[in-house]
Scaffold this active site. Structure first.
Site, short mmCIF file in Angstrom:
data_model
loop_
_atom_site.label_atom_id
_atom_site.label_comp_id
_atom_site.label_asym_id
_atom_site.label_seq_id
_atom_site.Cartn_x
_atom_site.Cartn_y
_atom_site.Cartn_z
CD GLU A 40 1.68 2.85 9.49
OE1 GLU A 40 0.45 2.69 9.57
OE2 GLU A 40 2.29 2.76 8.41
CG LEU B 233 -21.64 -1.27 27.97
CD1 LEU B 233 -22.08 -2.21 29.10
CD2 LEU B 233 -22.76 -1.21 26.92
CD GLU C 174 -1.60 1.68 2.94
OE1 GLU C 174 -1.13 2.80 3.23
OE2 GLU C 174 -2.02 0.88 3.81
NE ARG D 293 -14.84 19.41 4.44
CZ ARG D 293 -14.65 20.45 3.66
NH1 ARG D 293 -14.17 20.26 2.43
NH2 ARG D 293 -14.93 21.68 4.04
CE LYS E 88 -17.63 20.00 -0.38
NZ LYS E 88 -16.93 21.27 -0.10
CB SER F 232 -22.68 20.44 10.98
OG SER F 232 -23.81 19.91 11.63
#
Length: 954
Positions: A140, A309, A62, A379, A849, A852
């Site tokens: 990483e 929980l 990747e 988005r 978009k 909010s």
């Protein structure tokens, strides 16, 4: 044959699902209004398919696909193209999927699509890039080693059957991915072979979102993606289940890095992906995770055993899944593990006895149907990513609706899934630092210390038959907060910016009806100024305890509201208490009334047990800061030096540990006696309805206006021009291998003109900084550059974190990069400069978009006291007039070594194996900060801006 999926009634985009001759399935999304285009390709192969001798190969591949292709051999071509046209990209590798995605300014979609497609046609995997990028993968992994999520995930994987691929180590590192001449292993050849074997069109799903028509998008996709080879491999299949009777019925005791105390019960299930039309697991998780009266968590909180929980599917793979109950425990709860498991099984057994209830299914369906009907846009990049994932798991007609809508009630299937929740089909994991020094096993990849033992037969028998009185555990009541009125208010004739409809010493109310999205939704955001919340560490901690206890007192009500599509949030900030309620407007006033009723009766409803539980939880959260990433430690130290009054975590811990319930009640009684309210009401509401939200506040708490002399006065430390400063400290976590530098260049106050210049320069810096410092120099996995403002003062910041170099060297490389960056700008062709300028303008002019996004943009200006609601448009006009000379002038003044206005603070955190220099006074022209408190006392402060004239908003 093309398919048109079922879409939301509010969705104005066009959709079409096609399959190319090479069997690549594609969802086309035409959105003529979008300013960003995006694409994502999901390959049905993940780290479960890693060769046994090369753990982490799928993840490494990747990374490598970004490093050049046959058609575009420059390993930075793809990222440079995206960056210069306002875009970005990323990818992730999971157990069975690898997903790649990007976005770009809409006019440049075809060029980005063609570069993206080459990842899957003919990548290069050059020797030099392979060697360098392996360092990034190793970094990483190093970053994750002190992370409890990754540690617990790998521990659970390690408990699986050794011959099942779920047991593999998926991230990889430099010891697992390496050439081995003795066995003939070549990593580059393995990458080529893995790509050739698994990257087949028939297991790929592609999503594209653009301004173009569906026909134009289809033509673009056919031209770019038809050359992906199809090997007809079909989706990988993994035989057997990872957890058999041998691996189950186990009790685990795990030592965490952080001050975590938790109980997790994992139940392996059959595969549930194909059950999305009836959603049996969602029905069960709705009840087990419920927080109203009669729920598991309500009972545990009353016992003072737990704080939170969650319950639901934790893994959903192609041939198996798991259901998990996770509980955040109190210190007392750690001594009652068996009793807590009793409660969980008492509730599960109650569900089995009661049987599925159709009214609960229908209530959930009503809420999810409302959510889908009025689904806001998101988005494009995130949306594209989710669509490609969903193409793998839903029938084509249901790709959009499947996650929300259930078409049939299937009580037998619900009972079947409930049947897996048995005591002989589980692994119980208790996590706590109390086990430190008392464990017998160590996990291979992360070094997690743990114990493992079988669960006693007596407990297995008891849990399967245990029951509780109905007064303790029962089904939730019907939800009376579900909206039924979706009528839209008239917003015609209203100006684009919010209007000031109340302007008194006590309150300012800004009102803006929804004139863009036509949604029956409303956002109400209010700041109740209360300077005492940040006067000293005691007051700061009292404010934290106040909002946490407040949220807990009204939790059962607010949880029911959240299940009806409403949300509430009460938090503390530098200026006071912030309250937000949002969702469907029909019953939002009821939720707002509950919030302020709880505030007004706080001293009567706060109990000693609740106070003690929240105080313990707050203290634990504060202590866990010390086990966070080094860059977060650097950021906090930087903020303490540059920002207004800020208290160290050590001070906060000392303060919170000494606060009593009487202290908190006294604090709360005085907190809002005097306040000034700044409120935004934005969405589906009339002007009169907007004013009523203020009435709720005033009627509930009956405040007096704040004294003018008590208004917030948050001034920022002003570094001396022409001076650089360095502040060093060892990482708080003595087991952390990573070091970090954060280099902050302090600029100027936040005006439209200077912010535009800073914004453009940050854009130009971002891609080359990542390319040089991370990709080419491999300094660490975390490399970031960008704007980092302190209140209203502009800064540009660089962050590098890795385990291979000391932070002093990392900071030196930032300085070296700045030299090469200036030359890059000097040599940049006018065409390329113009493309980057247009990318910034397009970014600034991006449309909101959803409701909010628009609300938070307005409220950010209100909270800053600036009220420049269309600031981005004004900045775009400024950028339009910029040229290379103006950018270089700004760079030379503020960033270049020796610049007349340059002032830099370098905050450096040293990992466990890195020696920290002990230097007094000056060092290479930098002033060494020894004590940040003493240093800050001697600094000048930036002046506050003048209060703006608001007469034009009324």
């Amino acid at each position: 044959m093309a398919v048109t999926p079922t879409k939301s009634a509010s969705d104005d985009r066009g959709y079409k699902i096609i399959t190319l001759p090479n069997k690549l399935t594609v969802i086309l999304v035409s959105d003529p209004t979008t300013d960003k285009s995006a694409a994502s390709l999901d390959v049905r192969v993940g780290h479960l398919s890693d060769p046994n001798n090369l753990p982490g190969l799928a993840h490494f591949l990747e990374h490598m696909l970004f490093m050049g292709t046959s058609k575009y051999p420059d390993e930075n071509e793809y990222n440079t193209y995206l960056s210069s046209h306002g875009g970005g990209s990323n990818a992730y590798t999971d157990t069975e999927d690898t997903n790649y995605y990007f976005d770009v300014n809409a006019p440049h979609f075809s060029g980005a699509i063609d570069r993206f497609a080459q990842f899957f046609i003919k990548p290069l995997f050059t020797e030099s890039a392979t060697e360098r990028e392996l360092k990034a993968v190793d970094s990483e992994n190093s970053k994750n080693k002190q992370n409890d999520f990754w540690r617990s995930f790998q521990l659970m994987k390690g408990l699986a059957r050794p011959d099942h691929p779920f047991s593999k180590f998926g991230t990889g590192n430099s010891s697992t991915i390496k050439d081995d001449p003795s066995t003939g292993v070549s990593v580059r050849e393995a990458l080529l072979a893995f790509h050739a074997k698994f990257y087949s069109a028939d297991v790929m799903k592609l999503s594209v979102i653009g301004k173009e028509s569906l026909e134009e998008l289809e033509k673009m996709v056919v031209e770019s993606f038809s050359d992906i080879p199809n090997k007809n491999i079909g989706n990988p299949v993994f035989s057997g289940e990872p957890y058999t009777a041998k691996e189950l019925r186990k009790a685990m005791e795990v030592v965490p890095i952080k001050e975590n105390r938790s109980l997790d019960i994992a139940f392996p299930l059959c595969a549930i992906r194909d059950f999305y039309k009836s959603k049996p697991a969602s029905y069960i998780s709705h009840l087990i995770g419920h927080e109203s009266a009669g729920s598991i968590i309500s009972y545990l909180k009353k016992k003072n055993w737990a704080n939170d929980l969650w319950g639901g599917p934790a893994r959903s793979c192609s041939d198996w899944s798991s259901f998990q109950i996770g509980i955040d425990l109190t210190e007392e709860g750690m001594d009652h593990i068996d009793e807590i498991v009793d409660v969980c099984f008492g509730y599960i057994n109650m569900l089995k006895k009661e049987g599925p209830k159709e009214w609960i299914f229908k209530e959930n369906l009503e809420v999810s149907s409302n959510t889908f009907r009025f689904l806001s846009k998101s988005r494009p990049q995130g949306y594209a990513c989710s669509l490609a994932e969903k193409l793998q798991n839903y029938e084509h007609e249901d790709v959009l609706s499947g996650p929300y809508l259930a078409s049939k009630y299937d009580p037998e299937l619900i009972s079947k899934i409930l049947g897996y929740l048995r005591s002989d089909n589980m692994i119980v994991t208790v996590t706590g630092r109390k086990f430190k020094g008392n464990t017998s096993k160590v996990e291979k990849w992360y070094g997690t210390e743990y114990n493992e033992r079988p669960i006693e037969e007596e407990k297995i028998t008891r849990w399967d038959g245990i029951s509780f009185p109905e007064s303790d555990l029962h089904l939730p009541e019907k939800n009376e907060l579900i909206a039924t009125d979706f009528e839209l208010r008239d917003s015609s004739g209203f100006n684009a910016a919010p209007k000031l409809i109340v302007n008194t010493d006590l309150a300012r109310v800004w009102y803006k009806p929804d004139d863009k999205f036509s949604m029956p939704k409303l956002n109400v955001m209010a700041t109740l100024q209360a300077p005492s919340v940040y006067s000293d560490p005691d007051s700061y901690c009292c404010a934290q305890l106040f909002v946490s206890c407040l949220n807990e007192i009204m939790n059962e009500f607010s949880y029911m509201a959240s299940m009806a599509g409403l949300s509430s949030s009460v938090s503390s900030s530098r200026v006071g208490i912030e309250v937000t309620v949002s969702g469907f407007n029909h019953k939002l006033h009821v939720l707002m009334g509950k919030v302020f009723e709880t505030i007004s009766t706080f001293d009567k409803t706060l109990t000693t047990a609740l106070f003690n539980r929240i105080k313990e939880k707050t203290t634990k959260t504060m202590k866990n800061f010390f086990y966070g990433q080094p860059y977060s430690h650097a950021g906090q130290a930087t903020d303490m030096i540059l920002g207004p009054v800020m208290f160290s975590v050590h001070e906060r811990i000392e303060a919170v540990e000494n606060i009593t319930i009487e202290d908190l009640k006294i604090f709360a009684s005085r907190l809002l006696k005097r306040t000034s309210v700044e409120m935004l009401v934005h969405g589906n509401a009339t002007l009169e309805e907007a004013k009523r939200f203020l009435d709720v506040i005033i009627t509930s708490i009956e405040p007096k206006p704040i004294y003018p002399s008590s208004k917030p006065n948050h001034r920022v430390a002003r570094l001396t021009r022409g001076r650089d400063y360095v502040y060093r400290f060892k990482c708080y976590n003595d087991q952390e291998a990573n070091s970090c530098t954060q280099d902050v260049f302090q600029l100027v106050p936040d005006t439209v003109e200077d912010t535009a210049e800073c914004y453009f320069l940050a854009h130009l810096l971002n891609e080359p900084a990542f390319d040089i410092l991370r990709t080419k120099e491999t300094l660490g996995y975390i490399v970031w550059s960008g704007r980092k403002n302190t209140e209203t003062i502009l800064n540009l910041s660089f962050i590098i974190q890795g385990d291979a170099n000391p932070p002093d060297y990392l900071s030196e490389r930032v300085e070296a990069f700045l030299v090469t960056f200036r030359q890059k700008i000097t040599d940049m062709e006018e065409i390329e400069f113009g493309e980057n300028k247009q990318a910034v303008i397009d970014k600034l002019l991006e449309k909101d978009k959803n409701l909010s996004e628009e609300s938070y943009r307005y409220f950010a200006q209100i909270n800053k006291g600036m009220y420049v609601f269309e600031k981005s448009k004004l900045m775009a006009d400024v950028v339009e007039g910029m040229d290379k000379a103006s950018i270089l002038k700004f760079f030379d003044a503020f960033l270049a070594a020796g610049g007349e206005k340059r002032c830099k603070l370098s905050t450096r955190v040293y990992g466990k194996d890195v020696a920290m220099p002990i230097v007094e006074g000056e060092e290479g022209g930098m002033e060494v900060v020894k004590d940040l408190h003493e240093f800050k006392r001697g600094m000048d402060l930036w002046p506050l801006g003048m209060s703006p004239d608001l007469s034009g908003f009324e």
